[in-house]
Design an enzyme around this catalytic site. Structure first.
Site, PDB file in Angstrom:
ATOM      1  N   ASP A 519     -44.779   3.682  -3.563  1.00  0.00           N
ATOM      2  CA  ASP A 519     -43.450   3.256  -3.132  1.00  0.00           C
ATOM      3  C   ASP A 519     -43.550   1.773  -2.783  1.00  0.00           C
ATOM      4  O   ASP A 519     -44.206   1.406  -1.799  1.00  0.00           O
ATOM      5  CB  ASP A 519     -43.058   4.093  -1.904  1.00  0.00           C
ATOM      6  CG  ASP A 519     -41.675   3.761  -1.374  1.00  0.00           C
ATOM      7  OD1 ASP A 519     -41.162   2.682  -1.700  1.00  0.00           O
ATOM      8  OD2 ASP A 519     -41.121   4.587  -0.624  1.00  0.00           O
ATOM      9  N   HIS A 520     -42.920   0.942  -3.578  1.00  0.00           N
ATOM     10  CA  HIS A 520     -43.096  -0.495  -3.406  1.00  0.00           C
ATOM     11  C   HIS A 520     -42.438  -1.021  -2.135  1.00  0.00           C
ATOM     12  O   HIS A 520     -42.665  -2.151  -1.720  1.00  0.00           O
ATOM     13  CB  HIS A 520     -42.568  -1.238  -4.643  1.00  0.00           C
ATOM     14  CG  HIS A 520     -43.288  -2.540  -4.900  1.00  0.00           C
ATOM     15  ND1 HIS A 520     -44.073  -3.164  -3.964  1.00  0.00           N
ATOM     16  CD2 HIS A 520     -43.340  -3.325  -5.999  1.00  0.00           C
ATOM     17  CE1 HIS A 520     -44.578  -4.276  -4.455  1.00  0.00           C
ATOM     18  NE2 HIS A 520     -44.152  -4.403  -5.697  1.00  0.00           N
ATOM     19  N   ARG A 521     -41.607  -0.188  -1.499  1.00  0.00           N
ATOM     20  CA  ARG A 521     -41.067  -0.607  -0.200  1.00  0.00           C
ATOM     21  C   ARG A 521     -42.160  -0.533   0.861  1.00  0.00           C
ATOM     22  O   ARG A 521     -42.143  -1.258   1.842  1.00  0.00           O
ATOM     23  CB  ARG A 521     -39.918   0.323   0.222  1.00  0.00           C
ATOM     24  CG  ARG A 521     -38.715   0.282  -0.695  1.00  0.00           C
ATOM     25  CD  ARG A 521     -37.742   1.387  -0.330  1.00  0.00           C
ATOM     26  NE  ARG A 521     -38.417   2.690  -0.300  1.00  0.00           N
ATOM     27  CZ  ARG A 521     -37.928   3.790   0.264  1.00  0.00           C
ATOM     28  NH1 ARG A 521     -36.752   3.748   0.859  1.00  0.00           N
ATOM     29  NH2 ARG A 521     -38.603   4.916   0.228  1.00  0.00           N
TER      30      ARG A 521
END
Ligand code: CAO
Length: 547
Positions: A519-521
């Site tokens: 999850d790039h967040r």
């Protein structure tokens, strides 16, 4: 020639109300198609046509009070010309809510007081008499181990072709064991839940129970035929969507919702007491197709996402429709939700498993003696636990506003299992505390349970990180979808022997392709790169797993 269809015998109930019309004049129906749904103060029932034909007229309207023998419809049927219907109409019980039960009932004796009244008792809740249906599917499990429940609280919802039925606890107490999972086939007497009942609570009258003095000595209490009561079952599938009491819909409506992929908890019911009727489901779908804002979130098309056009494929060649299994439908919803909510990035690498494989193969005889098969997966799980400890944000979730990490201090590893019904993800609890033998045993036990549809809800909950291994099948790599609300998942493809440059020459090494979707967040690319490199180092030199 039109045939009159009457309200059949509805038991002791004298008057019931029409709460839904399932057909309109001009519809073609089969004998088992529901014409109307009627409801008393205790039950809702579908009244099927009993004959094949075309609806000529409906002689009742929603809200009408009706009684046994009353004509409800005229059906124009070739079969009807022979005077006898294909089958006399049979009422289909729609759902049961014993909490509202009262009044006259067909009752059998309850468990004797000595079985339930003396302090704390262990009580087994079994599936009660379900009428003519032989096997029914568990479509919802509403409790998990450790839950405290009241007598009226729902334990499971079961569904046959025509009816869905809620099974309440019948006792106040604590859930000790849940014996069934969604999708399981059950029949009358199947053990559903074991509870601990405290304080000599009288059982509610509606549940077939076995009361056990201890786990191994069970006494079947006398079963009891239930009269149906108003349905409140929300049967929609996601395990964590909450209690079903908020959804009030009959089986035909639920079937339609499933076919259309509609989450009934999102649908506003327009029927009596907000019962959801077929038109509500259709209107819900239509609103999304037209992309009207509804104020609700959903995984179905809408929210600005252009819908995939509906195409009549039969224009191009023969087709047939084949329903998705319930497991697939649940999986599809979860995958779709993750895909839409999480900005996925996948990092690729490969690990040199040459030494690990030599060691693993050396365990073969010992494994045979122990009755345990050790595959690379056990080592991968172990190595992941080490890597997760070194990179805590991979063993985490984001909070609702994506402002904080929720760092987990436990290492529960989910792993994808391919079953005939679809993909399921059992969870190895506290995997970091298990050795390779124990991990191998746990993997094969959970995979076996998954394939026999025997996973309990708790077996599939609580993962902090997941692995999807397609190694035994093949492939050089893939991009797994994160199992939200986790923040990363490891994909493992097939081990192959590759020429690897060792500084002076190419040497044959057994290389394992790894793909980490994150999850790039929550995770930056550099962190993901370091995580995978570290994981590959651990797998490349398993002595590090003992440090
Ligand atoms: N490369 C080469 N061979 C591998 C391997 C790999 N990465 N991983 C396992 N193998 C071998 C095993 O060693 C075993 O060989 P032997 O019988 O000679 O020892 C064989 O493949 C079969 O392994 P397995 O499948 O029985 O056991 P496993 O521990 O590797 O996997 C499980 C268990 C449950 C994960 C697997 O059976 C499975 O269901 N995988 C599919 C997961 C899936 O569908 N993922 C996709 C999800 S996204 O849609």
């Amino acid at each position: 020639m039109a045939q009159a269809i009457h309200i059949p015998d509805i038991g002791d109930v004298e008057e019931v109300q029409v709460i839904e019309l399932c057909v309109v004049p001009g519809d073609t129906v089969g004998p088992e198609d529901a014409l109307i749904v009627i409801e008393s103060d205790k039950a809702s029932m579908e009244v099927p046509a009993g004959v094949s034909g075309v609806i000529e007229a409906l002689t009742v309207a929603v809200g009408d009070d009706v009684a046994e023998g009353q004509i409800i419809a005229l059906i124009n049927s070739a079969a009807a010309q022979n005077a006898e219907p294909d089958q006399p109409p049979q009422i289909t019980e729609t759902a049961v809510e014993p909490a509202r039960a009262g009044g006259e009932r067909e009752t059998a004796p309850l468990p004797s007081a000595s079985q339930v009244d003396q302090g704390s008792s262990r009580v087994e809740i079994c599936l009660p008499d379900i009428g003519d249906a032989q096997d029914v599917a568990v479509i919802e499990v509403s409790v998990s181990v450790g839950d405290s429940v009241n007598a009226d609280d729902l334990l499971v919802v079961v569904e046959s072709d025509k009816a869905s039925m809620e099974i309440p606890a019948g006792f106040a107490g604590k859930v000790l064991e849940v014996h069934v999972t969604e999708g399981a086939e059950v029949t009358e007497g199947t053990l559903l839940v074991t509870m601990e009942v405290s304080g000599g609570v009288e059982p509610k009258e509606e549940v077939l129970v076995a009361v056990a003095e201890n786990e191994h000595e069970l006494t079947l209490a006398e079963k009891q035929r239930q009269l149906p009561a108003p349905p409140v079952a929300g049967s929609e599938p996601e395990p964590d969507m909450g209690k079903s009491g908020s959804v009030y819909a009959g089986p035909a409506v639920r079937r339609l919702a499933r076919e259309l992929g509609v989450d009934l908890t999102e649908v506003q019911g327009s029927g009596t007491r907000e019962r959801i009727v077929k038109d509500d489901v259709k209107a819900f779908v239509k609103s999304f197709l037209e992309d009207k804002p509804t104020g609700r979130s959903t995984g179905t098309p809408g929210g600005g996402i252009p819908p995939i056009p509906l195409i009549d494929f039969s224009k191009f060649g023969p087709v047939e429709s084949s329903p998705l299994t319930r497991v697939r439908i649940i999986g599809a919803t979860n995958l779709h939700r993750s895909w839409l909510n999480i900005p996925h990035v996948t990092q690729f690498d490969s690990a040199d498993l040459t030494e690990l494989e030599t060691f693993r193969r050396s365990l073969k005889d010992e494994g045979l003696a122990r009755g345990v098969k050790v595959t690379p997966l056990a080592f991968i799980v172990k190595a992941c636990c080490y890597a997760l400890k070194a990179f805590p944000t991979f063993n985490a979730s984001l909070d609702a506003e994506a402002r904080n990490f929720i760092l987990k201090k436990y290492y529960h590893i989910g792993f994808a299992v391919d079953t005939e019904q679809g993909l399921v993800v059992p969870v190895i609890k506290d995997a970091d505390q298990l050795g390779i033998w124990e991990l191998s045993e746990e993997i094969s036990a959970l995979a076996g349970k998954a394939r026999e549809h025997k996973l309990a809800v708790d077996d599939m909950r609580g993962a902090s990180f997941s692995i999807s291994s397609l190694g035994a099948i093949g492939g050089t790599g893939f991009t797994p979808i994160i199992n939200a609300p986790e923040v990363a998942i490891l994909g493992v493809a097939r081990l192959t022997t590759q020429p690897v440059w060792d500084g002076t020459e190419f040497a044959p090494r057994q290389m394992l392709p790894l793909s980490l979707s994150y999850d790039h967040r929550a995770i930056n690319g550099a962190e993901a790169g370091r995580f995978v490199v570290h994981l590959a180092e651990l797998l490349g030199d398993i002595r590090r797993l003992s440090l």
